[in-house]
Design a protein around this motif. Structure first.
Motif, PDB file in Angstrom:
ATOM      1  N   TYR A  36     -34.657 -75.559  66.909  1.00 35.57           N
ATOM      2  CA  TYR A  36     -35.408 -76.707  67.395  1.00 35.57           C
ATOM      3  C   TYR A  36     -34.444 -77.673  68.065  1.00 35.57           C
ATOM      4  O   TYR A  36     -33.271 -77.722  67.723  1.00 35.57           O
ATOM      5  N   ASN A 101     -45.052 -71.457  47.729  1.00 35.48           N
ATOM      6  CA  ASN A 101     -44.278 -72.671  47.959  1.00 35.48           C
ATOM      7  C   ASN A 101     -42.842 -72.391  48.377  1.00 35.48           C
ATOM      8  O   ASN A 101     -42.072 -73.325  48.606  1.00 35.48           O
ATOM      9  N   LEU A 105     -39.313 -73.820  55.503  1.00 29.34           N
ATOM     10  CA  LEU A 105     -38.052 -73.545  56.171  1.00 29.34           C
ATOM     11  C   LEU A 105     -36.913 -74.317  55.516  1.00 29.34           C
ATOM     12  O   LEU A 105     -37.103 -75.417  55.012  1.00 29.34           O
TER      13      LEU A 105
ATOM     14  N   TYR B  33     -46.101 -80.271  56.177  1.00 29.24           N
ATOM     15  CA  TYR B  33     -44.824 -80.731  55.625  1.00 29.24           C
ATOM     16  C   TYR B  33     -44.584 -82.175  56.036  1.00 29.24           C
ATOM     17  O   TYR B  33     -44.910 -82.573  57.149  1.00 29.24           O
ATOM     18  N   PHE B  45     -36.324 -83.165  53.434  1.00 25.45           N
ATOM     19  CA  PHE B  45     -37.623 -82.663  52.990  1.00 25.45           C
ATOM     20  C   PHE B  45     -38.235 -83.600  51.953  1.00 25.45           C
ATOM     21  O   PHE B  45     -37.549 -84.051  51.027  1.00 25.45           O
ATOM     22  N   TYR B  48     -44.524 -80.587  50.610  1.00 21.05           N
ATOM     23  CA  TYR B  48     -45.065 -79.433  51.324  1.00 21.05           C
ATOM     24  C   TYR B  48     -46.407 -79.064  50.706  1.00 21.05           C
ATOM     25  O   TYR B  48     -46.501 -78.881  49.497  1.00 21.05           O
ATOM     26  N   GLN B  50     -49.478 -76.202  50.933  1.00 20.12           N
ATOM     27  CA  GLN B  50     -49.816 -74.861  51.409  1.00 20.12           C
ATOM     28  C   GLN B  50     -51.191 -74.500  50.882  1.00 20.12           C
ATOM     29  O   GLN B  50     -51.344 -74.181  49.698  1.00 20.12           O
ATOM     30  N   LEU B  91     -41.534 -87.697  59.672  1.00 16.28           N
ATOM     31  CA  LEU B  91     -42.040 -86.618  60.508  1.00 16.28           C
ATOM     32  C   LEU B  91     -42.988 -85.737  59.712  1.00 16.28           C
ATOM     33  O   LEU B  91     -42.713 -85.395  58.564  1.00 16.28           O
ATOM     34  N   TYR B 101     -42.720 -74.265  62.756  1.00 18.96           N
ATOM     35  CA  TYR B 101     -43.340 -75.571  62.623  1.00 18.96           C
ATOM     36  C   TYR B 101     -43.672 -76.164  63.978  1.00 18.96           C
ATOM     37  O   TYR B 101     -42.922 -76.012  64.943  1.00 18.96           O
TER      38      TYR B 101
END
Lengths: 117, 112
Positions: A36, A101, A105, B33, B45, B48, B50, B91, B101
Protein backbone atom coordinates in the motif's frame (compact mmCIF):
# COMPACT_ATOMS: atom_id res chain seq x y z
CA UNK A 1 3.62 -16.17 14.46
CA UNK A 2 3.12 -13.86 11.53
CA UNK A 3 5.42 -10.90 11.07
CA UNK A 4 6.60 -8.50 8.41
CA UNK A 5 9.71 -6.35 8.30
CA UNK A 6 10.58 -3.32 6.26
CA UNK A 7 14.27 -2.95 7.06
CA UNK A 8 14.65 0.58 5.71
CA UNK A 9 12.94 3.55 7.37
CA UNK A 10 13.83 5.73 4.39
CA UNK A 11 14.89 5.20 0.79
CA UNK A 12 16.30 8.00 -1.33
CA UNK A 13 16.56 7.70 -5.10
CA UNK A 14 17.12 10.09 -7.99
CA UNK A 15 14.33 10.64 -10.47
CA UNK A 16 14.65 8.28 -13.41
CA UNK A 17 16.61 5.69 -11.46
CA UNK A 18 15.16 2.31 -10.50
CA UNK A 19 13.78 2.02 -6.98
CA UNK A 20 13.40 -0.89 -4.58
CA UNK A 21 11.54 -0.89 -1.27
CA UNK A 22 12.27 -4.02 0.71
CA UNK A 23 9.87 -6.29 2.59
CA UNK A 24 10.44 -9.66 4.26
CA UNK A 25 7.83 -11.74 6.00
CA UNK A 26 7.27 -14.72 8.23
CA UNK A 27 4.18 -16.94 8.18
CA UNK A 28 3.58 -20.59 8.94
CA UNK A 29 1.73 -21.39 5.73
CA UNK A 30 1.47 -19.69 2.37
CA UNK A 31 1.45 -15.89 2.42
CA UNK A 32 -0.95 -13.37 1.05
CA UNK A 33 1.19 -10.26 0.47
CA UNK A 34 0.23 -6.66 -0.14
CA UNK A 35 1.75 -3.25 -0.82
CA UNK A 36 0.00 0.00 0.00
CA UNK A 37 1.06 3.59 -0.56
CA UNK A 38 0.21 6.67 1.45
CA UNK A 39 0.76 10.03 -0.18
CA UNK A 40 1.15 13.07 2.12
CA UNK A 41 -2.12 13.90 3.93
CA UNK A 42 -3.95 11.13 2.09
CA UNK A 43 -5.38 7.74 3.01
CA UNK A 44 -3.74 4.44 2.17
CA UNK A 45 -4.13 3.19 -1.38
CA UNK A 46 -3.77 -0.37 -2.59
CA UNK A 47 -0.86 -0.91 -4.99
CA UNK A 48 -0.68 -4.64 -5.61
CA UNK A 49 -1.05 -8.06 -4.06
CA UNK A 50 0.27 -11.59 -4.34
CA UNK A 51 -2.19 -14.37 -3.62
CA UNK A 52 -1.05 -17.15 -5.93
CA UNK A 53 0.32 -17.63 -9.43
CA UNK A 54 3.14 -15.69 -11.08
CA UNK A 55 5.82 -14.53 -8.70
CA UNK A 56 6.07 -11.16 -10.46
CA UNK A 57 3.04 -9.06 -9.71
CA UNK A 58 2.28 -5.83 -11.54
CA UNK A 59 0.29 -3.09 -9.87
CA UNK A 60 -0.76 0.52 -10.05
CA UNK A 61 1.42 3.47 -11.17
CA UNK A 62 4.03 1.21 -12.84
CA UNK A 63 4.99 -0.60 -9.64
CA UNK A 64 5.72 -4.30 -9.46
CA UNK A 65 6.78 -6.74 -6.76
CA UNK A 66 8.45 -10.10 -6.85
CA UNK A 67 7.45 -12.87 -4.48
CA UNK A 68 10.51 -14.90 -3.49
CA UNK A 69 9.50 -17.87 -1.36
CA UNK A 70 13.03 -19.05 -0.57
CA UNK A 71 14.05 -15.61 0.68
CA UNK A 72 10.60 -14.88 2.18
CA UNK A 73 10.65 -11.50 0.47
CA UNK A 74 8.24 -9.34 -1.48
CA UNK A 75 10.26 -6.32 -2.56
CA UNK A 76 8.50 -3.45 -4.33
CA UNK A 77 10.18 -2.16 -7.49
CA UNK A 78 9.79 0.41 -10.22
CA UNK A 79 12.13 0.72 -13.21
CA UNK A 80 12.15 4.52 -13.31
CA UNK A 81 11.21 6.60 -10.28
CA UNK A 82 9.17 9.80 -10.45
CA UNK A 83 9.20 12.67 -7.97
CA UNK A 84 5.48 12.03 -7.53
CA UNK A 85 6.29 8.55 -6.19
CA UNK A 86 7.54 10.17 -2.98
CA UNK A 87 5.32 8.72 -0.26
CA UNK A 88 5.12 6.25 2.61
CA UNK A 89 4.98 2.61 1.53
CA UNK A 90 3.58 -0.20 3.66
CA UNK A 91 3.98 -3.95 3.19
CA UNK A 92 1.45 -6.33 4.77
CA UNK A 93 1.04 -10.10 5.05
CA UNK A 94 -1.28 -12.74 6.35
CA UNK A 95 -1.15 -16.51 6.45
CA UNK A 96 -3.52 -17.97 3.85
CA UNK A 97 -4.39 -20.86 6.13
CA UNK A 98 -5.62 -18.77 9.02
CA UNK A 99 -9.23 -17.79 9.33
CA UNK A 100 -11.59 -16.13 11.74
CA UNK A 101 -10.01 -13.44 13.85
CA UNK A 102 -6.55 -14.35 12.53
CA UNK A 103 -7.45 -13.11 9.11
CA UNK A 104 -6.33 -9.56 9.74
CA UNK A 105 -3.22 -8.31 7.97
CA UNK A 106 0.07 -7.83 9.76
CA UNK A 107 1.64 -4.51 8.73
CA UNK A 108 5.20 -3.34 8.38
CA UNK A 109 6.18 -0.04 9.94
CA UNK A 110 6.47 1.68 6.58
CA UNK A 111 9.28 2.99 4.40
CA UNK A 112 9.45 6.63 3.42
CA UNK A 113 10.48 6.97 -0.21
CA UNK A 114 11.98 10.26 -1.34
CA UNK A 115 12.58 10.73 -5.06
CA UNK A 116 14.88 13.65 -5.75
CA UNK A 117 14.61 15.68 -8.97
CA UNK B 1 -21.14 2.30 -1.64
CA UNK B 2 -18.22 2.51 -3.99
CA UNK B 3 -15.66 3.06 -1.27
CA UNK B 4 -15.20 3.16 2.47
CA UNK B 5 -16.70 6.33 3.86
CA UNK B 6 -15.58 7.88 7.13
CA UNK B 7 -17.08 10.81 8.97
CA UNK B 8 -16.31 13.37 10.09
CA UNK B 9 -13.16 13.99 8.08
CA UNK B 10 -11.86 16.33 10.77
CA UNK B 11 -12.82 16.65 14.41
CA UNK B 12 -11.48 19.08 16.97
CA UNK B 13 -12.60 18.40 20.51
CA UNK B 14 -11.80 19.59 23.98
CA UNK B 15 -9.93 17.35 26.37
CA UNK B 16 -12.35 15.30 28.42
CA UNK B 17 -15.14 15.26 25.84
CA UNK B 18 -16.41 12.11 24.16
CA UNK B 19 -16.17 11.65 20.39
CA UNK B 20 -17.80 9.24 17.98
CA UNK B 21 -16.26 8.33 14.64
CA UNK B 22 -18.21 6.63 11.91
CA UNK B 23 -17.21 4.15 9.21
CA UNK B 24 -19.41 2.96 6.37
CA UNK B 25 -17.71 -0.02 4.68
CA UNK B 26 -18.03 -1.32 1.15
CA UNK B 27 -21.20 -3.32 0.71
CA UNK B 28 -20.47 -7.04 0.89
CA UNK B 29 -17.21 -6.68 2.79
CA UNK B 30 -17.57 -8.87 5.84
CA UNK B 31 -14.50 -7.63 7.66
CA UNK B 32 -14.00 -4.15 9.10
CA UNK B 33 -10.90 -2.77 10.81
CA UNK B 34 -10.03 0.33 12.78
CA UNK B 35 -6.47 1.65 12.90
CA UNK B 36 -4.84 4.69 14.41
CA UNK B 37 -1.98 6.53 12.73
CA UNK B 38 -0.02 9.22 14.47
CA UNK B 39 1.82 11.79 12.36
CA UNK B 40 4.52 10.13 10.25
CA UNK B 41 4.03 6.79 11.98
CA UNK B 42 2.83 3.35 10.98
CA UNK B 43 -0.56 1.78 11.50
CA UNK B 44 -1.63 0.91 15.03
CA UNK B 45 -4.29 -1.81 15.04
CA UNK B 46 -7.29 -1.06 17.24
CA UNK B 47 -10.15 -3.48 16.56
CA UNK B 48 -11.36 -5.97 13.93
CA UNK B 49 -14.90 -7.14 13.14
CA UNK B 50 -15.45 -10.28 11.06
CA UNK B 51 -19.02 -11.17 10.23
CA UNK B 52 -20.91 -12.33 13.29
CA UNK B 53 -17.80 -13.43 15.18
CA UNK B 54 -16.79 -11.76 18.42
CA UNK B 55 -14.62 -8.76 17.54
CA UNK B 56 -10.86 -8.80 18.09
CA UNK B 57 -10.42 -5.93 20.55
CA UNK B 58 -6.79 -6.68 21.35
CA UNK B 59 -5.52 -3.36 19.99
CA UNK B 60 -7.74 -0.98 21.95
CA UNK B 61 -5.32 1.11 24.05
CA UNK B 62 -7.60 1.66 27.05
CA UNK B 63 -11.15 1.16 28.27
CA UNK B 64 -11.93 4.68 27.04
CA UNK B 65 -12.01 3.21 23.55
CA UNK B 66 -14.91 1.10 22.28
CA UNK B 67 -16.39 0.18 18.93
CA UNK B 68 -19.57 -1.31 17.64
CA UNK B 69 -20.71 -2.69 14.32
CA UNK B 70 -24.24 -3.44 13.27
CA UNK B 71 -24.22 -6.67 11.26
CA UNK B 72 -21.98 -6.16 8.25
CA UNK B 73 -22.63 -2.47 7.92
CA UNK B 74 -21.74 0.74 9.71
CA UNK B 75 -19.27 0.83 12.58
CA UNK B 76 -18.72 3.51 15.18
CA UNK B 77 -15.55 4.04 17.22
CA UNK B 78 -16.16 5.90 20.46
CA UNK B 79 -13.47 7.56 22.54
CA UNK B 80 -14.59 8.68 25.97
CA UNK B 81 -12.93 11.41 28.02
CA UNK B 82 -10.51 12.25 25.22
CA UNK B 83 -6.89 13.00 26.03
CA UNK B 84 -4.32 14.90 23.98
CA UNK B 85 -2.47 11.69 23.20
CA UNK B 86 -5.61 10.50 21.38
CA UNK B 87 -4.88 13.03 18.64
CA UNK B 88 -4.25 11.07 15.46
CA UNK B 89 -5.82 10.01 12.20
CA UNK B 90 -8.27 7.17 12.71
CA UNK B 91 -8.48 4.92 9.67
CA UNK B 92 -11.18 2.42 8.85
CA UNK B 93 -10.82 -0.35 6.28
CA UNK B 94 -13.00 -3.16 5.02
CA UNK B 95 -12.15 -6.33 3.16
CA UNK B 96 -13.44 -9.48 1.53
CA UNK B 97 -12.09 -12.99 2.00
CA UNK B 98 -8.63 -12.43 0.52
CA UNK B 99 -7.71 -9.86 3.12
CA UNK B 100 -6.99 -6.99 0.76
CA UNK B 101 -8.12 -3.84 2.51
CA UNK B 102 -9.86 -0.81 1.13
CA UNK B 103 -9.23 2.17 3.38
CA UNK B 104 -11.35 5.20 4.03
CA UNK B 105 -9.82 8.67 3.98
CA UNK B 106 -9.69 8.74 7.75
CA UNK B 107 -10.85 11.05 10.51
CA UNK B 108 -8.26 13.50 11.78
CA UNK B 109 -8.90 13.92 15.50
CA UNK B 110 -7.35 16.83 17.36
CA UNK B 111 -7.80 17.06 21.11
CA UNK B 112 -7.10 20.53 22.48
Amino acid sequence: AQSVAQPEDQVNVAEGNPLTVKCTYSVSGNPYLFWYVQYPNRGLQFLLKYITGDNLVKGSYGFEAEFNKSQTSFHLKKPSALVSDSALYFCAVRDALLGGNNRKLIWGLGTSLAVNP
Amino acid sequence: GAGVSQSPSNKVTEKGKDVELRCDPISGHTALYWYRQRLGQGLEFLIYFQGNSAPDKSGLPSDRFSAERTGESVSTLTIQRTQQEDSAVYLCASSKWDGGYTFGSGTRLTVV
